[in-house]
Design a protein around this motif. Structure first.
Motif: not given
Length: 625
Positions: A570-584
């Motif tokens: 779930l944390i990974a999905f949240i990071l992917f949804a709101i993060g930019t390129g490097p965070i994704k």
């Protein structure tokens, strides 16, 4: 202690498939230069490969693996430094009719390619390249939309025979002045029906008389802003793809910015030229004086442009454009009933109305498509102080008519352009119509160049950190859990292979944060094994038989392992949804590693343990520390 045979078969199949899919990553890409035509419809021959090889030989640059396919030539070089030198030599010797782009050529064996295996894509921080942040001029986007809206308002009121004394634009709307209140009220009723969803209307009395204030609604302003960014985003993607820049990333950042990353491109000026090639398109009526025009100064209200090639015969067009390329929503090449090439055009609602109004009285007349492109001419001058050749770029605008056709009937939002010479011309025209227009100007607000040597350094350090992380985990597990630790490490190696294979298949770009995600996954992957092994130890301490302790350890730790992994996922999905390129990139590797570690820790580890201990009938002791 029995373990189903089908699970062993499943593990063997997954391991074999993942090993094959991950294998291409052992074959690193080579620096290369790719030569394509200046336009999408330009047909190249193998002569361009021969010319390029001669140019590199004359410059003393070593190359290998020259190939010609898919209407482009590719030459491989030994080092990134040779790659940059080769690009400069080829651009100078081949001229402006060709585009020479930096690229990376795969060295994956053909048998792996035939199986569908391919290496992971590398992000900007690993491959090197350039990164730009462009800001869309929202004020200009609104100004352009207002210009179109004022024409529509005048046309609508003129059709209802309502005179307008004056019309002035404001920051987000316009003010219409009328001779009396009756005309204003009638105009308000007409405009409310025609454009009431876009504008808020307010009757006022001004110094010039009865007036009507028209202000864009907040919803319409948001739509204009979103369209400007979306259209420019699509335009940049299509243009970069046309020029053959491999693995480019184009995405939005915030409300009005676009991030462009071009891996493998080291020349900032060249990258700016690539982005600056975005063109504009206009649909105009061919002037009624076109047949009698023989050159010279065009008559009032008209302009002359070359037809076909830039040095083609001049054709006279009306100065006023019917619509511009920003109104084109779709353009697809195809064939008509006679098998001749054509392009099917789809306009937005406003564009359809404008086209319908313009062609209602123009059946039998000709309409033209004008292509306007902003380009740069590259020349070379010798520096008098150093004697070195210096590249000079001169911007200029190139306009030409790419199509003219007779209007057979009143046109609306959908119509067809025919009279094209070839399928290639139809495909090129469709591409230009789809991607040729910017909805608003853009400006460079940030630029950054990452050298190929820095990218390779990142790869080397990333691999080193992964190896150190794996080694530390390996030693820790062996010291604390002995034979069970060795089994966990075998499953961990399987886990890494699965991660690499999945990332290669889905085409996810590996970035430096992505490598950090892999290192983190290596550390986290054994958490499940630790929970299982500690549970087995507890069962053994309580006097439970060895085989029963193994089963109990896996069964009772299962719920805790699943809960922990779901939380991380779930944390990974949240990071992917709101993060930019490097965070994704970090989120993707974290999510994949989380799923694969769940499989290896529970299924693979248990299978190996059962394979090692399951056949022993009088098992009394486990090597678990």
């Amino acid at each position: 202690m029995h373990y189903p045979a089908w699970k062993y078969i499943l593990i063997a199949v997954v391991l074999a498939v993942c090993s094959i899919l991950a294998l291409p990553n052992l074959y690193p890409d080579e620096p290369a230069v790719q030569i394509t035509g200046a336009t999408a419809g330009t047909e190249l021959t193998e002569n361009v490969l021969t010319e390029a090889q001669n140019a590199l030989t004359g410059a003393g640059l070593e190359y290998h693996g020259g190939s010609f396919e898919n209407n482009s030539a590719l030459l491989r070089l030994k080092t990134p430094e040779d790659q940059l030198k080769a690009q400069e030599v080829l651009r100078r010797d081949l001229g402006d009719n060709y585009v020479v782009a930096l690229n990376l050529a795969q060295t994956t064996p053909e048998w792996l390619k035939n199986l569908g295996a391919k290496p992971m894509k590398l992000g900007l921080d690993l491959r090197g390249g350039v990164r730009f942040v462009l800001e869309v001029d929202m004020a200009k986007a609104l100004e352009q939309r207002l210009a179109t809206a004022t024409q529509e308002v005048r046309r609508t009121l003129r059709s209802k025979q309502i005179p307008v004394a004056s019309l002035k634009t404001t920051n987000n709307g316009m003010v219409l002045t009328f001779a009396n209140s009756d005309d204003r009220n009638n105009a308000q009723s007409v405009i409310q029906n025609a454009m009431g969803m876009d504008f808020a209307l307010r009757p006022v009395m001004s110094a010039d008389g009865a007036a009507l204030e028209m202000t864009y609604t907040e919803a319409k302003l948001n739509e204009i802003r979103e369209y400007a960014v979306s259209q420019n985003l699509t335009t940049l993607r299509n243009r970069i793809n046309e020029l053959g820049v491999a693995e480019a990333l184009v995405q939005t950042q915030g409300a009005n910015r676009i991030v462009v990353e071009l891996p493998g491109v080291q020349d900032t000026a060249e990258a700016k030229r690539v982005l600056g090639r975005t063109a504009n398109l206009e649909f105009r009526m061919v002037s009624e004086q076109a047949d009698s025009y023989a050159g010279g100064i065009p008559p009032a209200g008209t302009e002359a442009f070359p037809f076909g090639a830039i040095d083609g015969p001049p054709i006279l067009l009306d100065r006023q454009a019917i619509i511009t390329g920003e109104r084109v929503q779709g353009a697809q090449p195809g064939l008509d009933d006679k098998g001749l090439p054509q392009v099917a055009i789809t306009l937005d609602t406003a564009g359809g109305k404008l086209m319908q109004n313009a062609t209602r009285t123009a059946v039998g007349k000709q309409m033209a498509v004008l292509f306007i492109e902003h380009k740069q001419k590259v020349s070379y001058e010798t520096d008098p102080t150093t004697g070195e050749q210096k590249e000079v770029r001169t911007p200029y605008t190139e306009s030409r008519v790419i199509n003219r056709a007779t209007i057979q009937a009143v046109l609306g939002s959908s119509f067809v352009i025919n009279g094209l010479d070839s399928d290639a011309e139809a495909s090129e025209l469709a591409l230009l119509l789809r991607s040729g227009a910017l909805a608003a100007p853009m400006y460079f607000v940030e630029e950054r160049t990452i050298g190929p040597s820095l990218g390779q350094d990142n790869i080397d350090k990333g691999l080193l950190s992964t190896q150190i992380g794996y080694l530390l985990v390996f030693l820790w597990m062996v010291i604390f859990y002995r034979a069970f630790g060795v089994i966990a490490n075998i499953a961990l190696a399987f886990n890494v292979i699965m991660m690499v294979a999945i990332m290669s298949v889905i085409g996810s770009s590996l970035t430096l944060p992505g490598i950090a995600g892999i290192v983190l996954t290596i550390g986290m992957a054994v958490d499940a094994n630790v929970l299982i092994f500690e549970r087995i130890r507890e069962e053994l301490a309580n006097g439970v038989r060895a085989k029963n302790a193994i089963n109990a350890g896996f069964d009772r730790a299962f719920s805790s392992i699943v809960d922990a992994n779901i939380t991380t996922l779930l944390i990974a999905f949240i990071l992917f949804a709101i993060g930019t390129g490097p965070i994704k990139g970090f989120a993707v590797t974290l999510a994949i590693g989380n799923i694969t570690s769940l499989f290896t820790a529970i299924v693979v580890t248990r299978a190996i343990i059962h394979l090692w201990y399951g056949h022993r009938k009088n098992l009394t002791k486990l090597s678990i520390g």
